[in-house]
Design a protein around this motif. Sequence first.
Motif, PDB file in Angstrom:
ATOM      1  N   HIS A 135       0.167  -1.565   1.829  1.00  0.00           N
ATOM      2  CA  HIS A 135      -0.520  -0.525   1.069  1.00  0.00           C
ATOM      3  C   HIS A 135      -0.244  -0.768  -0.408  1.00  0.00           C
ATOM      4  N   SER A 136      -1.036  -0.117  -1.276  1.00  0.00           N
ATOM      5  CA  SER A 136      -0.843  -0.302  -2.715  1.00  0.00           C
ATOM      6  C   SER A 136       0.198   0.657  -3.292  1.00  0.00           C
ATOM      7  N   ASN A 137       0.682   1.581  -2.469  1.00  0.00           N
ATOM      8  CA  ASN A 137       1.738   2.498  -2.877  1.00  0.00           C
ATOM      9  C   ASN A 137       2.630   2.721  -1.661  1.00  0.00           C
ATOM     10  N   ASP A 158      -0.952   6.071  -1.431  1.00  0.00           N
ATOM     11  CA  ASP A 158      -2.173   5.592  -2.079  1.00  0.00           C
ATOM     12  C   ASP A 158      -3.401   6.313  -1.555  1.00  0.00           C
ATOM     13  N   ASN A 176     -10.299   6.050   2.174  1.00  0.00           N
ATOM     14  CA  ASN A 176      -9.600   6.689   1.074  1.00  0.00           C
ATOM     15  C   ASN A 176      -9.852   8.190   1.173  1.00  0.00           C
TER      16      ASN A 176
END
Length: 355
Positions: A135-137, A158, A176
């Motif tokens: 994941h990006s976070n 994220d 998202n």
Amino acid sequence: MAARWTGGHSCSVLCLAVSAEGLVASGAERGELALWDGGASPPVAQLRLPQDQDVTSVVFSSRRPGTLYASHGESISVLDVRCPREPLQRFQVNEEEINCLAVNDADSLLAAADDSGAIKVLDLESKKVSRCLRHSNICSSVAFRAQRPQSLVSCGLDMQVMLWNLQKARPLWTVNLQERDTEEEEEESPQSAGQLFNPPLAHSLSVASCGNVFGCGAQDGAVRIFRVTGGRFQRELQFQAHSLGVSQVLFMPGAYRLLSGGNDGKVLLWDVGDVGKQQKSPAKSLHRRKAQASSRKDGKLSKAASNEQPEVVPKLSIEHGEKVNWLSYAEIKGSRRVLVADHTSSVSAYPLPEL
């Protein structure tokens, strides 16, 4: 009234797990781990992992209920609950603190999600990392799908919910939560304006026993129910569950009933069986989605289409009073119990009535 299990910890309890044989494991701050048999206090065993590392997640082996995996810091310890004095072995494959562990029902893979956003998938036979997903976070939760040992879902801060097939390095499908909410609620709901201040950071996932339905709890207080079809998933239901963030969601075994715990100190039980019934009639679900799509004009759902989603009300409400760190479910001496961990050093066990 809740029974309180005391004497196992001196710090906040962070996580819980229940074995197929009914043994309960609880992990706490400062490396504390306790095992409970039937809820009797004190616990039947206690173990101290490194004191500078909180025990953030515990999970029992799906086929060997005597084997327990516990994450602390960046490490994973493997324990034999029959003799839990020292870990049998220890893995250190993550680079930052682990938030969630999951084991598949074939007992062949262990997934560990951490603060870097990485999900390290460990092959339990070779003892090596077979895949690194990302994941990006912060990745807050990961769960294998039942009867599908190579398939898992994950979520993170994220605001992404992802479906993975471990034969591939990239997710099969990604949603998202903020983009979906903005798209569907813009100019229609006052909550959409508040998304900027209370974004749907995803905290917890749970997969139903069928393997095709899963729930996600987020910081905006909403619970979202998704259904997997092939290599993608579709949101089937969303409802406002808590006045503050949803810290935990948990599908009860063999049922489409979902427990949720929130930062508002409440534990709620929801019946999402209508989504489960769609498993038997995917054509109806597809028809409904097409009807909604055809009713969408200028980015909005018509009133008729938006009203197709039924109101969801809790079947049971427990005023726990403290922010929920973890939820679990156990059958103890023939009685069903909801187990709750919070910032205190005890575990609360609430009786679950027949509904």
